[in-house]
Scaffold this motif. Sequence first.
Motif, PDB file in Angstrom:
ATOM      1  N   ALA A 225     -14.508  36.079   7.328  1.00  0.00           N
ATOM      2  CA  ALA A 225     -13.522  36.948   6.689  1.00  0.00           C
ATOM      3  C   ALA A 225     -12.195  36.217   6.515  1.00  0.00           C
ATOM      4  N   PRO A 226     -11.599  36.295   5.335  1.00  0.00           N
ATOM      5  CA  PRO A 226     -10.305  35.639   5.108  1.00  0.00           C
ATOM      6  C   PRO A 226      -9.258  36.062   6.128  1.00  0.00           C
ATOM      7  N   THR A 227      -8.515  35.089   6.599  1.00  0.00           N
ATOM      8  CA  THR A 227      -7.455  35.183   7.607  1.00  0.00           C
ATOM      9  C   THR A 227      -7.999  35.319   9.025  1.00  0.00           C
ATOM     10  N   TYR A 228      -9.282  35.655   9.182  1.00  0.00           N
ATOM     11  CA  TYR A 228      -9.875  35.752  10.515  1.00  0.00           C
ATOM     12  C   TYR A 228     -10.607  34.460  10.878  1.00  0.00           C
ATOM     13  N   PHE A 229     -11.457  33.967   9.971  1.00  0.00           N
ATOM     14  CA  PHE A 229     -12.194  32.724  10.199  1.00  0.00           C
ATOM     15  C   PHE A 229     -12.067  31.835   8.964  1.00  0.00           C
ATOM     16  N   ASP A 230     -12.123  30.529   9.187  1.00  0.00           N
ATOM     17  CA  ASP A 230     -12.130  29.593   8.067  1.00  0.00           C
ATOM     18  C   ASP A 230     -13.401  29.772   7.244  1.00  0.00           C
ATOM     19  N   PRO A 231     -13.370  29.393   5.964  1.00  0.00           N
ATOM     20  CA  PRO A 231     -14.602  29.394   5.165  1.00  0.00           C
ATOM     21  C   PRO A 231     -15.631  28.440   5.768  1.00  0.00           C
ATOM     22  N   THR A 232     -16.885  28.650   5.399  1.00  0.00           N
ATOM     23  CA  THR A 232     -18.000  27.856   5.921  1.00  0.00           C
ATOM     24  C   THR A 232     -18.548  26.950   4.824  1.00  0.00           C
ATOM     25  N   ARG A 233     -18.688  25.676   5.132  1.00  0.00           N
ATOM     26  CA  ARG A 233     -19.261  24.745   4.156  1.00  0.00           C
ATOM     27  C   ARG A 233     -20.749  24.560   4.449  1.00  0.00           C
ATOM     28  N   ILE A 234     -21.572  24.814   3.440  1.00  0.00           N
ATOM     29  CA  ILE A 234     -23.008  24.571   3.518  1.00  0.00           C
ATOM     30  C   ILE A 234     -23.370  23.700   2.325  1.00  0.00           C
ATOM     31  N   GLY A 235     -23.705  22.452   2.610  1.00  0.00           N
ATOM     32  CA  GLY A 235     -23.956  21.519   1.517  1.00  0.00           C
ATOM     33  C   GLY A 235     -22.693  21.323   0.703  1.00  0.00           C
TER      34      GLY A 235
END
Length: 371
Positions: A225-235
């Motif tokens: 969720a924005p502001t709660y966790f960083d985005p996740t990179r997959i590939g």
Amino acid sequence: MFVNFHLSPSNAHDGPEGRKWIKNATVLSELVIILMGLILCTTVHQERNWFRISSLEVPIIASKDLGLFYILSIDGGGIRGFFPAAILKHIETELKVPLRERFNMFAGTSTGSIIAAFLACGANMDKVAGVYRDDGPSIFSRRRFWGPRVFEPAIRSRYRQRRLREALAPLLGNVTLGSVEVPLVLPATDIGKGEAHLFRSGYAVDKNEDLQVPLVDAVIASCSAPTYFDPTRIGNTLLADGGLWANSPALAAVIEARQTLDITLENIRVLSLGTGHSPTGYGLIEQKHWGFINGWRGTEFVDFLMFLQTRSTHNYLEMLLDKKQFLRLSFESETPLNLDDCSIMEDLETKAREVFRESREKIRRFLDVGL
């Protein structure tokens, strides 16, 4: 304690005029347009229908041979996911319903993706509830910040993904999406391309580039969720919370059942579990400055947007499905229900018990459970 409890199954079809209206060809044509738009948005296109059982691939049986097709849909909501987890525990223990056997498809967004993934892998609800109860305080443990906390969302995410992964990895292990034997739908958002992204398990083998994606990565992406966790990179894909477009994954799941599994609409049944809602309204008070913090009230705005998406999804479903096909269980509270406030878990458990007792007979009939 929470107040103003209400269930929210639709009353949209009550009366002869409502039933007549929903059958109107013009309205149905508009719904088809809506559904097609969502199908294109989620880039879900299938040419063949297959379902993975163990390591074998067998054709999907026509829905008329399968009978009713039950979908379990679970909203996003952070620590409030403890509420649907507790509801499901009551269904599992008191109604003696084996959840993995009773439901044909699991769909979950954000915190709902945790529950949906665990159920798809065969976990019981005691284990699922334990993740919230035992690991929630660690997951939502704030990092050090050398400055006023109010400015933190403007600079970085509040929490570390690492703690979420540490809680989920031991239970999900090395499972990949392609190895999950039951239909599982997990919305996420591709913020790199500005598109919706739908993680699907091994039931969808055509044009599904995610079959080798670890399930734990898909769940964490849906939870980012924005502001709660960083985005996740997959590939080469950068992903954020699926709640940005499908905080309730119910409509996405219905589309998948229709388009990919060829289930007739009349055979679909959806049990949609919310995570509670604390009304966010900005009133009519004149605001001198409408900044993210002082006007839109920071992270409260994120919750506001996700609730609006949930409401619109269920409005569509209430028009699309008959009353007997859709059951929604949630609650409303006058007190704040922050996504990261672990102190409300006891209240969530109490509210789940109240909702289950109030709705026990309705749930039993909906799931066709014997006395």
